[in-house]
Every structure is written in structure tokens, then in C-alpha cells.
Design a protein around this motif. Structure first.
Motif, PDB file in Angstrom:
ATOM      1  N   THR A  56       0.532  -1.324  -0.255  1.00 13.15           N
ATOM      2  CA  THR A  56       0.312  -0.048   0.079  1.00 13.15           C
ATOM      3  C   THR A  56       0.482   1.859   0.215  1.00 13.15           C
ATOM      4  O   THR A  56       0.544   1.832  -0.702  1.00 13.15           O
ATOM      5  CB  THR A  56      -0.774  -0.017   1.130  1.00 13.15           C
ATOM      6  OG1 THR A  56      -1.961  -0.953   1.364  1.00 13.15           O
ATOM      7  CG2 THR A  56      -1.767   1.529   1.208  1.00 13.15           C
ATOM      8  N   GLU A  57       1.993   1.136   1.074  1.00 13.99           N
ATOM      9  CA  GLU A  57       2.902   1.905   0.634  1.00 13.99           C
ATOM     10  C   GLU A  57       3.775   2.639  -0.345  1.00 13.99           C
ATOM     11  O   GLU A  57       3.415   3.688  -1.162  1.00 13.99           O
ATOM     12  CB  GLU A  57       3.888   1.957   1.753  1.00 13.99           C
ATOM     13  CG  GLU A  57       3.020   2.173   3.225  1.00 13.99           C
ATOM     14  CD  GLU A  57       4.705   1.705   4.175  1.00 13.99           C
ATOM     15  OE1 GLU A  57       5.816   1.725   3.511  1.00 13.99           O
ATOM     16  OE2 GLU A  57       4.483   1.209   5.334  1.00 13.99           O
ATOM     17  N   VAL A  58       3.797   1.826  -1.208  1.00 14.33           N
ATOM     18  CA  VAL A  58       4.788   1.804  -2.844  1.00 14.33           C
ATOM     19  C   VAL A  58       3.911   2.055  -4.251  1.00 14.33           C
ATOM     20  O   VAL A  58       3.780   3.204  -4.034  1.00 14.33           O
ATOM     21  CB  VAL A  58       4.970   0.501  -3.115  1.00 14.33           C
ATOM     22  CG1 VAL A  58       5.575   0.648  -4.242  1.00 14.33           C
ATOM     23  CG2 VAL A  58       6.270  -0.134  -2.279  1.00 14.33           C
TER      24      VAL A  58
ATOM     25  N   ILE B  99       3.745   6.222  -6.607  1.00 13.66           N
ATOM     26  CA  ILE B  99       4.208   5.118  -7.790  1.00 13.66           C
ATOM     27  C   ILE B  99       4.758   5.190  -8.095  1.00 13.66           C
ATOM     28  O   ILE B  99       5.874   4.655  -8.640  1.00 13.66           O
ATOM     29  CB  ILE B  99       2.919   4.334  -8.308  1.00 13.66           C
ATOM     30  CG1 ILE B  99       2.992   3.237  -9.072  1.00 13.66           C
ATOM     31  CG2 ILE B  99       1.989   5.548  -8.662  1.00 13.66           C
ATOM     32  CD1 ILE B  99       3.912   1.743  -8.596  1.00 13.66           C
ATOM     33  N   ASP B 100       5.255   6.488  -8.494  1.00  7.22           N
ATOM     34  CA  ASP B 100       6.198   7.438  -9.378  1.00  7.22           C
ATOM     35  C   ASP B 100       7.602   7.269  -9.099  1.00  7.22           C
ATOM     36  O   ASP B 100       8.419   7.243  -9.607  1.00  7.22           O
ATOM     37  CB  ASP B 100       5.513   8.929  -9.699  1.00  7.22           C
ATOM     38  CG  ASP B 100       4.287   9.232 -10.363  1.00  7.22           C
ATOM     39  OD1 ASP B 100       3.659   7.986 -10.940  1.00  7.22           O
ATOM     40  OD2 ASP B 100       3.295  10.360 -10.067  1.00  7.22           O
ATOM     41  N   ASN B 101       7.358   7.102  -7.898  1.00  9.30           N
ATOM     42  CA  ASN B 101       9.116   6.967  -7.447  1.00  9.30           C
ATOM     43  C   ASN B 101       9.276   5.475  -6.445  1.00  9.30           C
ATOM     44  O   ASN B 101      10.587   5.362  -6.371  1.00  9.30           O
ATOM     45  CB  ASN B 101       9.097   8.175  -6.029  1.00  9.30           C
ATOM     46  CG  ASN B 101       8.781   9.584  -6.381  1.00  9.30           C
ATOM     47  OD1 ASN B 101       9.019   9.960  -7.453  1.00  9.30           O
ATOM     48  ND2 ASN B 101       7.711  10.370  -5.748  1.00  9.30           N
ATOM     49  N   ARG B 102       8.483   5.333  -6.236  1.00 14.29           N
ATOM     50  CA  ARG B 102       8.808   4.182  -5.992  1.00 14.29           C
ATOM     51  C   ARG B 102       8.281   2.797  -6.998  1.00 14.29           C
ATOM     52  O   ARG B 102       9.050   1.125  -6.570  1.00 14.29           O
ATOM     53  CB  ARG B 102       8.105   3.303  -4.874  1.00 14.29           C
ATOM     54  CG  ARG B 102       8.469   4.890  -3.779  1.00 14.29           C
ATOM     55  CD  ARG B 102       8.326   4.821  -2.103  1.00 14.29           C
ATOM     56  NE  ARG B 102       8.636   3.048  -1.444  1.00 14.29           N
ATOM     57  CZ  ARG B 102       8.781   2.763  -0.242  1.00 14.29           C
ATOM     58  NH1 ARG B 102       7.310   3.372   0.204  1.00 14.29           N
ATOM     59  NH2 ARG B 102       8.542   1.590   0.397  1.00 14.29           N
TER      60      ARG B 102
ATOM     61  N   ARG C  86       6.479   0.821 -14.984  1.00 16.02           N
ATOM     62  CA  ARG C  86       5.877   2.367 -14.452  1.00 16.02           C
ATOM     63  C   ARG C  86       4.047   1.047 -13.883  1.00 16.02           C
ATOM     64  O   ARG C  86       4.252   0.528 -12.444  1.00 16.02           O
ATOM     65  CB  ARG C  86       5.524   3.104 -14.011  1.00 16.02           C
ATOM     66  CG  ARG C  86       4.748   3.472 -13.025  1.00 16.02           C
ATOM     67  CD  ARG C  86       4.533   5.859 -13.532  1.00 16.02           C
ATOM     68  NE  ARG C  86       3.767   5.877 -12.253  1.00 16.02           N
ATOM     69  CZ  ARG C  86       2.560   5.694 -12.627  1.00 16.02           C
ATOM     70  NH1 ARG C  86       1.422   5.106 -13.214  1.00 16.02           N
ATOM     71  NH2 ARG C  86       0.912   6.204 -11.949  1.00 16.02           N
ATOM     72  N   GLU C  87       3.835   1.355 -15.673  1.00 16.38           N
ATOM     73  CA  GLU C  87       2.202   0.477 -15.168  1.00 16.38           C
ATOM     74  C   GLU C  87       2.365  -0.867 -14.612  1.00 16.38           C
ATOM     75  O   GLU C  87       1.434  -1.445 -14.672  1.00 16.38           O
ATOM     76  CB  GLU C  87       1.501   0.830 -17.006  1.00 16.38           C
ATOM     77  CG  GLU C  87      -0.256   0.410 -17.157  1.00 16.38           C
ATOM     78  CD  GLU C  87      -0.592   1.091 -15.805  1.00 16.38           C
ATOM     79  OE1 GLU C  87      -1.541   0.659 -15.037  1.00 16.38           O
ATOM     80  OE2 GLU C  87      -0.344   2.820 -15.413  1.00 16.38           O
ATOM     81  N   ARG C  88       2.965  -1.271 -15.644  1.00 12.74           N
ATOM     82  CA  ARG C  88       3.329  -2.968 -15.273  1.00 12.74           C
ATOM     83  C   ARG C  88       3.527  -3.670 -13.554  1.00 12.74           C
ATOM     84  O   ARG C  88       2.687  -4.141 -13.414  1.00 12.74           O
ATOM     85  CB  ARG C  88       3.990  -3.615 -15.921  1.00 12.74           C
ATOM     86  CG  ARG C  88       4.453  -5.440 -16.270  1.00 12.74           C
ATOM     87  CD  ARG C  88       5.144  -5.133 -16.815  1.00 12.74           C
ATOM     88  NE  ARG C  88       6.564  -5.269 -16.690  1.00 12.74           N
ATOM     89  CZ  ARG C  88       7.226  -4.648 -17.562  1.00 12.74           C
ATOM     90  NH1 ARG C  88       7.353  -4.716 -18.789  1.00 12.74           N
ATOM     91  NH2 ARG C  88       9.046  -4.667 -16.973  1.00 12.74           N
ATOM     92  N   ASN C  89       4.315  -2.478 -12.979  1.00 14.21           N
ATOM     93  CA  ASN C  89       4.406  -3.160 -11.733  1.00 14.21           C
ATOM     94  C   ASN C  89       2.980  -2.335 -11.052  1.00 14.21           C
ATOM     95  O   ASN C  89       2.792  -2.760 -10.236  1.00 14.21           O
ATOM     96  CB  ASN C  89       5.667  -1.443 -11.258  1.00 14.21           C
ATOM     97  CG  ASN C  89       7.120  -2.648 -11.497  1.00 14.21           C
ATOM     98  OD1 ASN C  89       7.081  -3.470 -13.173  1.00 14.21           O
ATOM     99  ND2 ASN C  89       7.795  -2.019 -11.326  1.00 14.21           N
TER     100      ASN C  89
END
Length: 299
Positions: free
Chosen positions: A196-198, A202-205, A252-255
Motif C-alpha cells: 500500500t505504501e509503495v 508509485i511514481d517514485n517507488r 511503471r504501469e506494469r508494476n
């Protein structure tokens, strides 16, 4: 502790054990070659271990001259009770780490000697590991102790994903059967918080997914309590990421999608929603399959 630090710590302890005959009145000189042969490690590993001993004030290094300053004490030794057990495990972890971090790509060639030097293991251990690992189809033997990372086709990918589905669906069913006081539920709760934190940043992690993915699937496979499932866990996970992890165009989107799917699965697991877990897991495995096949098509 990673595999390299384990090797250095083991080597430091080995050198310390050899200092039992220290006599302050008679200087003790250490030689790289002698220690390397005695401890069955490379001279590079010996030099790194001696530098550690110098930082502890046990050895003084002046060029090629290494003089022992004092006898070893119990406090000087590293505690290895929770460490990796063998050099076979060291080379396995080291090799898989090279692949997972993009340092060995499809088509890359490498030698047993180079891998031995970099991992701190001897060439016999490295060769035996590579021969065993080659049965998974990711590497192939070349002349003169050389190896090459290979690519695999759609048939290989489909067979792999089918095998992964069998393993994980069986394991997740066993996970659902765990009693409510089993420690696994606390592990999942903490892992859910990390996801949840990540996702919130999401843009940075988004690159944090790699480690979270490993933890997530390991918890599932561990529930199987089956030595053969666990034996294949690292390899199956590695191959599933082997091709598409190098394509950074939509990383990014895949992750982000993978994080959301993990969260959905864990949320249903923690509420013991069996149908929700099975449905979410099916969706996650299908997403992984589509991603892998799409990568093969675009190569």
C-alpha cells in the motif's frame, strides 16, 4: 546478509582461527597465497577479509606485507549461526542476483572462471551449479568452460506458466487452510502495508516491486510445505521475469498493475474469502502470462 558478505565473514573467521599461535615477541606474517589455499577461496576474497581485520586492529597492511598485531578474541569472530550454509548456496544466490538485476541478459556469454572470481567460489563449485542449473533451459554450455544465456520461445513460456499455475494454486489453497493464529497472517498483513505504501508513491517507488514480488510469492509457496515446490520457487520466479524485466517502456504501469493484484489477493486472504482469493490469483497469473507472451512477440 548477502552471499558476498557471508563469504567474507566466513573467511575472516577462518583467518582468526589460524592466529591461535600468535606470539607478540615473534611477528606473524600473513601471505595471501597461503591463506587462499588453506581456506579454499580466491586471493581477492583474502585481501578483502584482511582489510576487514585491519579495520579491527588485528592486522597491519603495508603493501604486500601483512603483520598480525594481536591475538584473536571471541568478540572478533562473526556470528554465522543465521548465515547461508554452503558455497553451493552462495553461487546460486549470486548467479540469480546477477540475472535479477540485469547483469546477465539473453545472449550474454560468461566463463566459469570469471563467475568463480566474482562470487568468491571455486571453479568446481561453479561448474557443478551451472550444470545443474542448465536443465532449466536458461543457459547452455559453450566450448572452453564458457556458457551463454539463452532465450526461450512461446512453447517454453506456456509450459512454464502452466507449471507455475499448478504450484501456486495448490499452495494458495493450503495457505487458506492455515489456522488463524499461524504467523503467516501477520507476515501477510505487514506485506500488505508495504504494498500500500509503495502504491501510494508509485511514481517514485515502482521499482520496489521486484523485492515485494519475491516476498509475496515466497509466502504463497512456503505454505505448500513441500520441498520440491520450494526448490523450484526461485527458478520459476526468475524465468517468469527473465525476458520482460529488461523492457522498461511500460515498467511503471506494469508494476502498478502487479501491486494492485497482489493487494487484492492479500486482502481476500486476510478476510479468508476463498472465492475472492482464487479469482484474484487467476487474474494475477493471467496478467503475468500476457506480459510474458507480449514480450516474446515484440522481441
Amino acid at each position: 546478509m548477502n552471499e558476498q558478505s557471508y563469504l567474507i565473514q566466513e573467511t575472516v573467521n577462518g583467518i582468526l582461527e589460524s592466529l591461535g599461535d600468535f606470539d607478540k615477541a615473534s611477528p606473524m606474517i600473513l601471505k595471501d597465497n597461503t591463506l587462499a589455499k588453506k581456506l579454499d577461496v580466491s586471493r581477492t576474497t583474502i585481501r578483502t577479509a584482511l582489510a576487514e581485520l585491519e579495520s579491527k586492529g588485528i592486522v597491519h597492511i603495508n603493501g604486500s606485507r601483512k603483520v598480525v598485531l594481536r591475538a584473536s578474541q571471541d568478540a572478533d569472530f562473526f556470528d554465522m549461526s543465521n548465515s547461508i550454509a554452503s558455497k553451493e548456496e552462495i553461487i546460486e544466490k549470486y548467479f540469480l542476483n546477477l540475472i535479477n538485476h540485469g547483469k546477465l541478459l539473453p545472449g550474454d556469454k560468461f566463463s566459469e572462471l570469471d563467475l568463480a572470481k566474482r562470487s568468491g567460489c571455486n571453479t568446481i563449485t561453479v561448474r557443478e551449479f551451472l550444470i545443474k542449473f542448465s536443465r532449466f533451459g536458461l543457459i547452455e554450455k559453450k566450448p572452453r568452460a564458457k556458457w551463454q544465456m539463452v532465450e526461450f520461445d512461446e512453447k517454453f513460456a506456456l509450459e512454464l506458466m502452466e507449471f507455475r499455475r499448478i504450484l501456486e494454486m495448490n499452495s494458495i489453497t493450503k495457505l487458506l487452510a492455515k489456522p488463524t493464529d499461524d504467523p503467516v497472517w501477520e507476515q501477510l498483513s505487514k506485506l500488505l502495508d508495504l504494498h500500500t505504501e509503495v502504491l501510494a508513491d508509485i511514481d517514485n517507488r515502482y521499482t520496489d516491486l521486484s523485492e515485494l514480488d519475491r516476498q509475496f510469492h515466497f509466502i504463497i509457496q512456503q505454505a505448500s510445505d513441500n520441498r520440491f515446490y520450494l526448490q523450484f520457487f526461485n527458478v520459476v520466479s526468475l524465468i517468469c521475469h527473465y525476458h520482460y524485466q529488461w523492457d522498461k517502456s511500460d515498467e511503471r504501469e506494469r508494476n502498478k498493475v502487479a501491486l494492485e493484484e497482489h493487494i487484492e489477493i492479500m486482502t481476500n486472504l486476510l478476510t479468508h474469502n476463498t472465492s475472492g482469493v482464487i479469482s484474484a490469483m487467476e487474474q494475477h497469473l493471467n496478467s503475468a502470462k500476457r506480459t510474458l507472451l507480449a514480450t516474446l512477440i515484440t522481441e
